[in-house]
Write an enzyme that holds these catalytic residues in place. Structure first.
Site, PDB file in Angstrom:
ATOM      1  N   HIS A  13       0.829  -1.221   0.000  1.00 59.43           N
ATOM      2  CA  HIS A  13       0.000   0.000   0.000  1.00 59.43           C
ATOM      3  C   HIS A  13       0.865   1.275   0.000  1.00 59.43           C
ATOM      4  CE1 HIS A  13      -3.043  -3.029   0.709  1.00 59.43           C
ATOM      5  NE2 HIS A  13      -2.271  -3.484   1.677  1.00 59.43           N
ATOM      6  N   GLU A  29      -2.242   0.343   7.760  1.00 57.95           N
ATOM      7  CA  GLU A  29      -1.360  -0.718   7.269  1.00 57.95           C
ATOM      8  C   GLU A  29      -0.158  -0.153   6.517  1.00 57.95           C
ATOM      9  OE1 GLU A  29      -3.270  -3.523   4.688  1.00 57.95           O
ATOM     10  OE2 GLU A  29      -1.455  -4.726   4.438  1.00 57.95           O
ATOM     11  N   HIS A  37       2.850  -7.092   4.374  1.00 56.50           N
ATOM     12  CA  HIS A  37       1.482  -6.609   4.632  1.00 56.50           C
ATOM     13  C   HIS A  37       1.072  -6.943   6.061  1.00 56.50           C
ATOM     14  CE1 HIS A  37      -0.052  -5.613   0.509  1.00 56.50           C
ATOM     15  NE2 HIS A  37       1.090  -6.229   0.211  1.00 56.50           N
ATOM     16  N   GLU A  85       2.048 -11.689   5.763  1.00 55.50           N
ATOM     17  CA  GLU A  85       1.026 -10.946   6.512  1.00 55.50           C
ATOM     18  C   GLU A  85       1.434 -11.016   7.983  1.00 55.50           C
ATOM     19  OE1 GLU A  85      -1.600  -9.344   5.291  1.00 55.50           O
ATOM     20  OE2 GLU A  85      -2.284 -10.343   3.450  1.00 55.50           O
TER      21      GLU A  85
HETATM   22 ZN   LIG Z   1      -2.278  -5.284   2.618  1.00 62.19          ZN
END
Ligand SMILES: [Zn+2]
Length: 279
Positions: A10, A24, A77, A144
């Site tokens: 992002h 995030e 992420h 993640e």
């Molecule tokens: Zn993400």
């Protein structure tokens, strides 16, 4: 020298998942930046999708790494959606992508995250569903690092530890020795320098004159003054040279009788005292 492309998820107008006051895009950038430092120290050549808060379109990330000639691609992420734990995504083709994902996932789980495992997802076209894994032509993984909407995961969140874990995973997979950061020397007891401790050998301080005491200690010292208000004492501030804490002491116009004051400094469980003659 192996080349690793680090992809902070992002950025810019794309915040990613937002919860509990976290965005995030900020956390992925923190991890990615630290991961770059870790990998560089270990001898990898590193490039990043972004090093600031900018929006890099998803479809350009893989091609950028391809053009640079990366040997590995690592996307960072945080998850969201009500679960908790860490998971690492790899290519449906398996191979080095899967092997790297397994190494990274094992290290993330070592930080205490619930193990959600190594995952793959096939898109409708039969290829990898995740763009950065589909569009890269080198082994790619997407980690993640916990759930941004889990209070438990965010209590555990530490960008530095996450970066170290991912770096260890990459080192393990590639057979490169992981080099730890050189640890900063720690001070366990305060040592107050630049002053003698007892009057009449204490520091002479005229009214209005300032003197800075260096307290060599890790935690912020608690300072109390004794000796009626002949001195004023500042809040301890971190010494820019990294030696500990600085405390400014200023002489006040002396009272007729009490001509000295001292400060008592407590830090790391140790108490010491400095004396001043206010002249
Ligand atoms: Zn993400």
């Amino acid at each position: 020298m192996l080349k690793v492309w680090i992809d902070a998820g992002h950025g810019g107008i794309q915040p990613g998942a937002c919860s509990q006051g976290y965005k995030e895009k900020d956390l992925t950038l923190q991890i990615a930046t630290l991961l770059g430092t870790e990998l560089t120290r270990c001898g990898f050549t590193v490039a990043q999708t972004r090093t600031t808060d900018v929006d890099i379109p998803l479809d350009t990330r893989g091609p950028l790494a391809n053009k640079w000639g990366a040997d590995y691609f690592v996307s960072v992420h945080l998850n969201a959606g009500g679960g908790r734990g860490a998971e690492t995504w790899c290519s449906i083709a398996g191979g080095k992508s899967k092997a790297l994902a397994e190494c990274v996932q094992a290290e993330l789980v070592g930080l205490g995250y619930v193990d959600r495992g190594v995952k793959t997802r096939k898109g409708d076209d039969g290829r990898d569903y995740l763009a950065v894994i589909r569009q890269t032509n080198m082994p790619a993984v997407l980690a993640e690092v916990g759930f941004i909407d889990s209070t438990e995961d965010m209590a555990r969140f530490d960008a530095s530890k996450a970066a170290q874990a991912i770096a260890r995973g990459i080192c393990k997979h590639t057979g490169v020795a992981y080099k730890q950061a050189v640890t900063v020397p720690t001070f366990t007891a305060p040592e107050i320098t630049g002053l003698t401790l007892d009057t009449p050998n204490g520091k002479d301080l005229a009214a209005g004159e300032k003197y800075t005491v260096l307290a060599r200690c890790q935690e912020k010292p608690a300072v109390t003054t004794v000796g009626r208000d002949v001195i004023a004492v500042s809040e301890p501030r971190l010494d820019p040279k990294g030696r500990g804490w600085l405390i400014d002491v200023q002489g006040l116009p002396p009272e007729p009788v009490v001509r000295h004051g001292h400060i008592t400094v407590t830090a790391d469980g140790v108490t010491q005292q400095c004396n001043f003659n206010v002249i």
